[in-house]
Structures are given as structure tokens and as C-alpha cells.
Design a protein around this motif. Structure first.
Motif, mmCIF file in Angstrom:
data_model
loop_
_atom_site.group_PDB
_atom_site.id
_atom_site.type_symbol
_atom_site.label_atom_id
_atom_site.label_comp_id
_atom_site.label_asym_id
_atom_site.label_seq_id
_atom_site.Cartn_x
_atom_site.Cartn_y
_atom_site.Cartn_z
ATOM 1 N N ARG A 12 12.607 -27.142 23.314
ATOM 2 C CA ARG A 12 12.341 -28.417 23.965
ATOM 3 C C ARG A 12 11.326 -28.251 25.091
ATOM 4 N NH1 ARG A 12 16.764 -32.664 26.638
ATOM 5 N NH2 ARG A 12 15.238 -34.291 27.155
ATOM 6 N N ILE A 13 10.373 -29.186 25.148
ATOM 7 C CA ILE A 13 9.409 -29.233 26.238
ATOM 8 C C ILE A 13 9.601 -30.546 26.994
ATOM 9 C CG2 ILE A 13 7.744 -27.767 25.056
ATOM 10 C CD1 ILE A 13 6.178 -30.273 24.322
ATOM 11 N N TYR A 14 9.071 -30.601 28.205
ATOM 12 C CA TYR A 14 9.280 -31.777 29.050
ATOM 13 C C TYR A 14 7.962 -32.444 29.452
ATOM 14 C CZ TYR A 14 13.944 -29.902 29.165
ATOM 15 O OH TYR A 14 15.181 -29.442 28.792
ATOM 16 N N ASN A 15 6.882 -31.930 28.973
ATOM 17 C CA ASN A 15 5.572 -32.524 29.231
ATOM 18 C C ASN A 15 5.137 -33.260 27.955
ATOM 19 O OD1 ASN A 15 2.960 -33.232 29.842
ATOM 20 N ND2 ASN A 15 2.212 -31.133 30.108
ATOM 21 N N LYS A 16 5.243 -34.576 27.968
ATOM 22 C CA LYS A 16 4.947 -35.355 26.766
ATOM 23 C C LYS A 16 3.454 -35.399 26.446
ATOM 24 C CE LYS A 16 4.970 -39.737 29.351
ATOM 25 N NZ LYS A 16 5.681 -41.037 29.495
ATOM 26 N N HIS A 17 2.633 -34.875 27.330
ATOM 27 C CA HIS A 17 1.192 -34.885 27.095
ATOM 28 C C HIS A 17 0.717 -33.651 26.325
ATOM 29 C CE1 HIS A 17 0.786 -38.364 29.715
ATOM 30 N NE2 HIS A 17 1.506 -37.730 30.616
ATOM 31 N N ARG A 18 1.605 -32.708 26.091
ATOM 32 C CA ARG A 18 1.223 -31.515 25.335
ATOM 33 C C ARG A 18 0.932 -31.871 23.879
ATOM 34 N NH1 ARG A 18 5.071 -26.443 26.778
ATOM 35 N NH2 ARG A 18 4.252 -25.839 24.724
ATOM 36 N N GLU A 19 0.006 -31.123 23.283
ATOM 37 C CA GLU A 19 -0.402 -31.396 21.906
ATOM 38 C C GLU A 19 0.139 -30.384 20.917
ATOM 39 O OE1 GLU A 19 -4.584 -31.865 21.561
ATOM 40 O OE2 GLU A 19 -4.725 -33.472 23.040
ATOM 41 N N ASP A 20 0.865 -29.376 21.396
ATOM 42 C CA ASP A 20 1.345 -28.338 20.488
ATOM 43 C C ASP A 20 2.791 -28.575 20.071
ATOM 44 O OD1 ASP A 20 2.307 -27.905 23.030
ATOM 45 O OD2 ASP A 20 2.196 -25.713 22.927
ATOM 46 N N LEU A 21 3.217 -29.828 20.057
ATOM 47 C CA LEU A 21 4.589 -30.136 19.675
ATOM 48 C C LEU A 21 4.660 -30.531 18.204
ATOM 49 C CD1 LEU A 21 4.603 -33.493 19.553
ATOM 50 C CD2 LEU A 21 4.795 -33.256 22.018
ATOM 51 N N ARG A 22 5.848 -30.487 17.662
ATOM 52 C CA ARG A 22 6.075 -30.903 16.288
ATOM 53 C C ARG A 22 6.671 -32.315 16.236
ATOM 54 N NH1 ARG A 22 7.444 -27.964 11.743
ATOM 55 N NH2 ARG A 22 5.850 -26.549 12.522
ATOM 56 N N LEU A 23 7.624 -32.584 17.147
ATOM 57 C CA LEU A 23 8.337 -33.861 17.146
ATOM 58 C C LEU A 23 8.337 -34.456 18.544
ATOM 59 C CD1 LEU A 23 10.371 -35.984 15.884
ATOM 60 C CD2 LEU A 23 12.190 -34.394 16.571
ATOM 61 N N LYS A 24 8.090 -35.779 18.619
ATOM 62 C CA LYS A 24 8.213 -36.514 19.873
ATOM 63 C C LYS A 24 9.142 -37.700 19.626
ATOM 64 C CE LYS A 24 4.681 -37.144 22.646
ATOM 65 N NZ LYS A 24 3.402 -37.681 23.228
ATOM 66 N N TRP A 25 10.271 -37.696 20.302
ATOM 67 C CA TRP A 25 11.277 -38.757 20.157
ATOM 68 C C TRP A 25 11.372 -39.486 21.496
ATOM 69 C CZ3 TRP A 25 14.940 -39.363 15.886
ATOM 70 C CH2 TRP A 25 15.885 -40.360 16.096
ATOM 71 N N CYS A 26 10.897 -40.705 21.537
ATOM 72 C CA CYS A 26 10.860 -41.471 22.783
ATOM 73 C C CYS A 26 11.554 -42.813 22.609
ATOM 74 C CB CYS A 26 9.421 -41.709 23.240
ATOM 75 S SG CYS A 26 8.512 -40.192 23.590
ATOM 76 N N GLU A 27 12.212 -43.270 23.685
ATOM 77 C CA GLU A 27 12.879 -44.566 23.652
ATOM 78 C C GLU A 27 11.893 -45.711 23.842
ATOM 79 O OE1 GLU A 27 15.941 -44.589 26.555
ATOM 80 O OE2 GLU A 27 17.252 -43.245 25.448
#
Length: 577
Positions: free
Chosen positions: A101-116
Motif C-alpha cells: 500500500r502507498i499513500y501518495n495518490k499522485h504516484r504512477e507506479d501503482l497497479r490499483l487505485k481505489w477511491c471514494e
């Protein structure tokens, strides 16, 4: 936006236990950092706390801004979870897969972004085919009350222009949506005021509940902002309030904030009752992939009121069934488990109480009722299909609320984005985690297969979800449609010449040879569907949606394919007992 799970959780984040905060809150990472704890493979990066805080909280102090957090680096996969709705389920799912888990939503190296929430920041760094992002950015055309109403109205207008074929028809709105007016449109609200006055004049004072209406804000949920209109006095107050708001908006040179638009809807006077209590049914619409579309249905659960239904009650918790409203009842803690039923319990109740009395088929809930919900949800999807943002990686889980009246007519109440994922009772602990896990399994499987160009079916992760629409078939239809002009020339040429003779000298007879009789006709196992030349795919769908549906190949015959119809057939998938 109708963010069902978001607002309540964001407001009540302070009420989370300390253990939950340590596990899921961005602040907990900073606290761990202060204690010298280091995330696996992590490195310190400067990050303002304000960027991670939920919108609406107070600004950070200078000391907070200087704090540093541990952000995982190195080899992923990584995931970002924003908010609290469903945090434990989603985070556990990702952690079990070895994701970090990461906490910087601006990163581009993620696989999944789950936002409300659907803020621009959550989509600014989206990369097609690389990221999976929960919630389609413009899903408000389906998940707000005015958005859904406008989409269905437009779809109905277009459908009326299509000539009826020999197949099944689309549903009229009046068949599944209570009569509804928009109060933000002057002409519509005047029609409503006139309609209400005429209605009250016919019923008189002997039965005032028979002309009751319910007023709802377009983008709120959990019963917030809802009120009832029972008589002419209530309507007069509403009229004055709307006029006052309109005047105040007109007097503002620059309106800083627009008032929440409302709809007014005919109250369902004779709801079916379970042990004397009002209820509705939460089902799920999953758009697991948008390019191509892959749309699924899943059974959810039944929500009941704590109190016995009384249409004269002034207590909103007697009229609204959601858990947020029922928690306000002083007896909720004692009755909590009985305010949520499984679909199996609902089915058993209907079999015992109504099968003989109402002449219903056995297992009406898991059969005819499920088909009707699927039919309605498919039509709603078709109404927005050409408008939704179609980019590889977007997916959405939508909560659909239905009500059944005493004549067993099924009504759609609303659709909610970011549906509540609480697990505060036994039935929800069974339904919600299974729903979320299969949602992520299906989404990931489809995402990877599309990205790698692999065959879509069969879906190894499909269990309780039922396929409503397979957009891959539309792609095939589109390809053939694009070359229809070429095929038409062949057809015209064949019509102008004599029947082709085989090498043995015999004439070819229709239906006896292997070559297709008409290249403009797509032949499936059960139905022949003409493809309309010189039209776009959406126009093709509009022309074909009155006809029988396309079925898949023999290897996919068990899947429910509603490519070009708005009816759902039963493939035998029912809630597991």
C-alpha cells in the motif's frame, strides 16, 4: 454524486478504533515513522500531510507539513486506497496478493487505485492499460437521481424512433420507475404542482396518504435531505422555498455554490411487507471493464425497517429502509440482525407466504424477480453505454435498490456509486466480502486478458456474478459493420447474376451449401441478427435492441449474453445456500 459509503465514513473517521487507524490511516504511517519503524523497501520522501487528508478537514500545521512518511519503493505491485469504505476488505485482498500500500495518490507506479471520491486528482495520472481505477469518472449519469432520470428519458425518446421488430421490446420507464418530476426545471415543477392539486382534489381528505410524494436531493444518499409531501400545505411550503432559492440565486452576481437539485417522486403506496415491515433489495451492477464493456449482475441482500409499516407515520425511518436511517431507531441494537435478510431467506418467505396466495412460481425471488432486476439494470446500462468514459482500466461497482409492491411489481428506486461496504451484521459479513473479492478477481482477470490479448472466456474467477453484457461481441459486430459496404456490393452482384453452379453442374440451393447466404447477417446458435449497414455501432444497437439477443458460441453458451437486447435470461446462477 451519490457516494453511498463515502460521506458517512469520512465524517465518522474519528470514530474508528485505534487498531483500524494503525492499519489504514495515512496518519498511522507517519506515527510509525516517528517511532523508527520502516516499511519494507521504503525510503523517506517529503510529503505534506495535507495532501493525504480527507477533503474538508482543517489545514495542517507547519509542524505537520515538515513530517515525513515512509513510502514503499522498489518492485511493486503497489496499490492506493483512499477513504474508509471497504478498507479492511480491499486492503486485505491486496495484501494477500503481495501488493504494498502507498499513500501518495499522485504516484504512477501503482497497479490499483481505489477511491471514494471522483476528484480530478484521482484521475490526473491515470495510464490506460497500466492502472486499475475504481469508479468511472462520469458515472453520475447513472448514479445520481437526475442523471439516471435524464439518461433513461433520452434513451426512451431514441427507442421510440426505432421500429419495433419481431423480438422483445424495451421497457417503458413507467413500468419500472415511479412517476418522477425534476424540481430544478421550472416547467416540470409547475406540472407537478398542478398534478398534485388535481390528485388531492380527487382523493379528498378521507385518504390523504394515497396522494403522498417523496422529495429527494439528486446527489445525496443515506436518507439525507429526503422529506415527504402529504398534503397541499406541504406542497405550498415547498413551492415557497423553491421560489425563495431561485430568487436568491438570481440576485447573486456570482453564485458561489449551487443549491442541491431535487426530484419529486410518486410514493409507492402499497409496498410488499415482510412480517409487516417495509423493505427494499440491494443488488449490484458491476462494470468490470469498459473497453470492451463487461457488465455483470449479482444478488445482494434485503434491508428492512425496524418498525411495522404505517403510511401515516411522520418518522422517516418507517419509510426509508437503509441502515443509516434504521440506526436512528432506539431499538436498532436489539433488532439489527433482523433488519438485513439474505436473498435465500427472502425467497423462502415468499414461497411460504405468497406462492399459493398470489399464484407465483416457486422460487419467484431467485427466478422471475432476479430476471426482472437484470432486465432493468441492463436497460439502465444501455441508456448510458455510449456516454460513459471508456478507457482500459476503469471499473465500477454500483449498488441498485429495488422495491416490490403488493402486486409483485418491481420498481427501481435508485443507483448508488461507491455502495456501502459495511459488515456490521451476519448477512453482510457473508455477502459484502464475497462481492468485493469477486469484483476485484473479475476485474483483474479481464484487465490482464485484455492487456495480453488472451481469450476472455471462460472466466476462472466468475462465481456469483452473472454476465449481462459482453462488449467483445459488439467489437466483432462493429468490424463486420465497417466492411458492410464491401459485402453489400457482393450481395448486389449475386442478386444480378444467375445462381452459382457447383463443379458437379448442380445449382446451389439455399441452406445446403457452406458459404453464407448473406454476409450482412450474423448467424448464431439460436438467432439471426441483421447488421445494419452504414451505421455506427451505437446506431446498430438502437436498431437491433428490439430484436432477439445475440448468444455466444457453444463454449460460452452458459454465459448470459445481452448484447443486443434488454432482457435477461436465467443461466442458473443463484445465491449459494
Amino acid at each position: 454524486m451519490t457516494l453511498e459509503g463515502g460521506p458517512e465514513h469520512a465524517q465518522n473517521e474519528a470514530a474508528l478504533t485505534q487498531e483500524e487507524r494503525r492499519k489504514y490511516s495515512p496518519l498511522s504511517v507517519k506515527q510509525k515513522s516517528q517511532r523508527g519503524q520502516t516499511a519494507l523497501g521504503g525510503c523517506k520522501v517529503d510529503c505534506h500531510l495535507q495532501r493525504s487528508k480527507p477533503k474538508g478537514l482543517l489545514p495542517c500545521s507547519n509542524q505537520d507539513k515538515e513530517m515525513k512518511i515512509e513510502e514503499p519503493r522498489g518492485i511493486g505491485p503497489f496499490y492506493f486506497f483512499g477513504g474508509t469504505n471497504g478498507a479492511e476488505i480491499v486492503c486485505s485482498y491486496c495484501d494477500n496478493r503481495g501488493w504494498r500500500r502507498i499513500y501518495n495518490k499522485h504516484r504512477e507506479d501503482l497497479r490499483l487505485k481505489w477511491c471514494e471520491t471522483k476528484s480530478l486528482a484521482n484521475y490526473s495520472n491515470f495510464r490506460e492499460g497500466k492502472h486499475l481505477v475504481y469508479q468511472i469518472p462520469n458515472n453520475k449519469i447513472l448514479t445520481t437521481k437526475i442523471g439516471l432520470l435524464s439518461s433513461l428519458r433520452q434513451f426512451e425518446r431514441v427507442s421510440c424512433k426505432v421500429k419495433c421488430g419481431h423480438g422483445r421490446r424495451t421497457l417503458k420507464m413507467e413500468e419500472f420507475i415511479p412517476i418522477t418530476f425534476r424540481l430544478d426545471v421550472k416547467d416540470e415543477r409547475e406540472i407537478f404542482f398542478s398534478h398534485f392539486a388535481q390528485q388531492e382534489g380527487k382523493t379528498g381528505v378521507k385518504n390523504p396518504e394515497s396522494c403522498m410524494w417523496i422529495c429527494k436531493p439528486t446527489g445525496l444518499n443515506q436518507g439525507r435531505g429526503i422529506f415527504l409531501l402529504k398534503n397541499q400545505q406541504d406542497v405550498a411550503k415547498l413551492r415557497l422555498k423553491l421560489q425563495s432559492l431561485e430568487d436568491s440565486q438570481a440576485n447573486r452576481r456570482t453564485p458561489h455554490c449551487q443549491t442541491q437539485a431535487h426530484i419529486v417522486q410518486r410514493y409507492i403506496q402499497t409496498p410488499l411487507l415482510l412480517n409487516g415491515r417495509k423493505f427494499d433489495v440491494r443488488s449490484y451492477l458491476l462494470i468490470a471493464c469498459t473497453a470492451p464493456y463487461m457488465v455483470f449482475f449479482r444478488h445482494g441482500y434485503v434491508r428492512l425497517t425496524c418498525e411495522v409499516y404505517d403510511p401515516r407515520s411522520k418518522n422517516l425511518s418507517a419509510h426509508l429502509t437503509n441502515q443509516y436511517m434504521q440506526k436512528k431507531n432506539p431499538l436498532y441494537s436489539q433488532l439489527k440482525e433482523d433488519t438485513v435478510w439474505s436473498m435465500e431467506s427472502f425467497n423462502t418467505y415468499v414461497n411460504d407466504k405468497f406462492q399459493v396466495a398470489k399464484g407465483l412460481p416457486r422460487d419467484w425471488v431467485l427466478g422471475a424477480f432476479a430476471k426482472r432486476m437484470q432486465q432493468i439494470m441492463t436497460q439502465c446500462f444501455f441508456a448510458v453505454k455510449a456516454k460513459l468514459n471508456q478507457r482500459p482500466g476503469f471499473f465500477d461497482l454500483i449498488g441498485c435498490d429495488f422495491m416490490v409492491d403488493e402486486d409483485f411489481k418491481v420498481w427501481l428506486l435508485e443507483m448508488n456509486c461507491n455502495p456501502a461496504l459495511h459488515t456490521n451484521c451476519k448477512v453482510l459479513k457473508e455477502v459484502i466480502p464475497r462481492t468485493v473479492v469477486e469484483t476485484l478477481d473479475l476485474t483483474l482477470e479481464l484487465f490482464n486478458k485484455c492487456r495480453l490479448g488472451k481469450k476472455t472466456f471462460p472466466l476462472a474467477s466468475q462465481q456469483d456474478f452473472v454476465l449481462l453484457y459482453n462488449g467483445a461481441l459488439e467489437h466483432v459486430c462493429s468490424q463486420r459493420n465497417n466492411s458492410s459496404e464491401f459485402y453489400q456490393k457482393i450481395v448486389d452482384k449475386n442478386h444480378r447474376t444467375e445462381p452459382r453452379r457447383h463443379k458437379d453442374g448442380t445449382e446451389g440451393k439455399k441452406g445446403t451449401g457452406s458459404p453464407p447466404d448473406n454476409p450482412l447477417t450474423e448467424v448464431t446458435a439460436t438467432v439471426t441478427l441483421p447488421l445494419h449497414p452504414n451505421t455506427s455501432m451505437d446506431e446498430c444497437l438502437k436498431n437491433c435492441q428490439e430484436e432477439d439477443h445475440i448468444t455466444s458460441s457453444q463454449t460460452e453458451s452458459k454465459q448470459l449474453q445481452c448484447c443486443d437486447c434488454l432482457t435477461a435470461t436465467d443461466d442458473g446462477k443463484q445465491p449459494k445456500t
